[in-house]
Design a protein around this motif. Sequence first.
Motif, mmCIF file in Angstrom:
data_model
loop_
_atom_site.group_PDB
_atom_site.id
_atom_site.type_symbol
_atom_site.label_atom_id
_atom_site.label_comp_id
_atom_site.label_asym_id
_atom_site.label_seq_id
_atom_site.Cartn_x
_atom_site.Cartn_y
_atom_site.Cartn_z
ATOM 1 N N HIS A 103 0.857 -1.195 0.000
ATOM 2 C CA HIS A 103 0.000 0.000 0.000
ATOM 3 C C HIS A 103 0.891 1.242 0.000
ATOM 4 N N ASP A 129 0.854 5.328 1.719
ATOM 5 C CA ASP A 129 0.173 6.166 2.712
ATOM 6 C C ASP A 129 -0.282 7.431 1.992
ATOM 7 N N ARG A 173 6.004 -6.807 17.504
ATOM 8 C CA ARG A 173 6.591 -5.554 17.019
ATOM 9 C C ARG A 173 5.504 -4.487 17.032
HETATM 10 O O1 AKG Z 1 4.877 -1.638 10.350
HETATM 11 C C1 AKG Z 1 5.451 -1.003 9.478
HETATM 12 O O2 AKG Z 1 6.654 -0.781 9.516
HETATM 13 C C2 AKG Z 1 4.649 -0.497 8.297
HETATM 14 C C3 AKG Z 1 3.408 0.220 8.694
HETATM 15 C C4 AKG Z 1 2.732 0.836 7.524
HETATM 16 O O3 AKG Z 1 3.006 0.517 6.406
HETATM 17 C C5 AKG Z 1 1.747 1.884 7.713
HETATM 18 O O4 AKG Z 1 1.381 2.202 8.854
HETATM 19 O O5 AKG Z 1 1.282 2.427 6.703
#
Ligand code: AKG
Length: 211
Positions: free
Chosen positions: A128, A130, A197
């Motif tokens: 995806h 952002d 995590r």
């Molecule tokens: O957990 C991650 O490092 C990616 C999180 C992510 O892609 C997001 O929050 O859009």
Amino acid sequence: MTQQHQLSFDGAVSDPQGDYGDLPIKIIRHYLNTEQQQVLTAQINSFGHLFSRPSIKVFNQYHQIPRSQAWFGERGCDYMFSSLLIRAQPMPSYVVKLRDKLDRDFGVKYNGVLVNRYADGNQNVGWHSDNEAEIIKESPIASISLGASRDFLIRHNQTKKITKIELFSGDLLLMYSPMQQHWQHSLPKRAKVTTPRINLTFRQLIEHFHQ
Ligand SMILES: O=C(O)CCC(=O)C(=O)O
């Protein structure tokens, strides 16, 4: 009205541990020290009741997302996630401290943060960008990792070239424009990872976008 972010990107990638070519990113290893990581992790875990795994529609079928998430932000900084409007919860105090540190260090004042929790390597996030409408156009995104090390993948939209970066606890990944326009990213499953995590992605939102 289009609002502009305050930080310009000079194109330099200063991380000595990796060559990220023309990717508009910067990685600062150990941005948070061990104590900072511990207090932040403990506080985020104490907000467990605010985390959920919403179901989203993929190819006409509803699926629970393969991780849990919570959205924190200033008043008027609500967030639309796959057609679900998520009201901003006030940021926990250590998240505010981290937000203020990012402002001091990079001159960007974030007003919203998506927190993802991956219980183990079976949880993930798919490809995806952002690029939600409420994010200020071309603003940088700051991503903090806590807990288990995980591979983070970046894929160019046209060439499909994939870059793999391992993110460790305490690392800061900064994603600058045009990262969200020309690339996608994902956090793939990794069966060998057995511990949790947490990831915080700080965003600059247009206030009161969802009224
Ligand atoms: O957990 C991650 O490092 C990616 C999180 C992510 O892609 C997001 O929050 O859009």
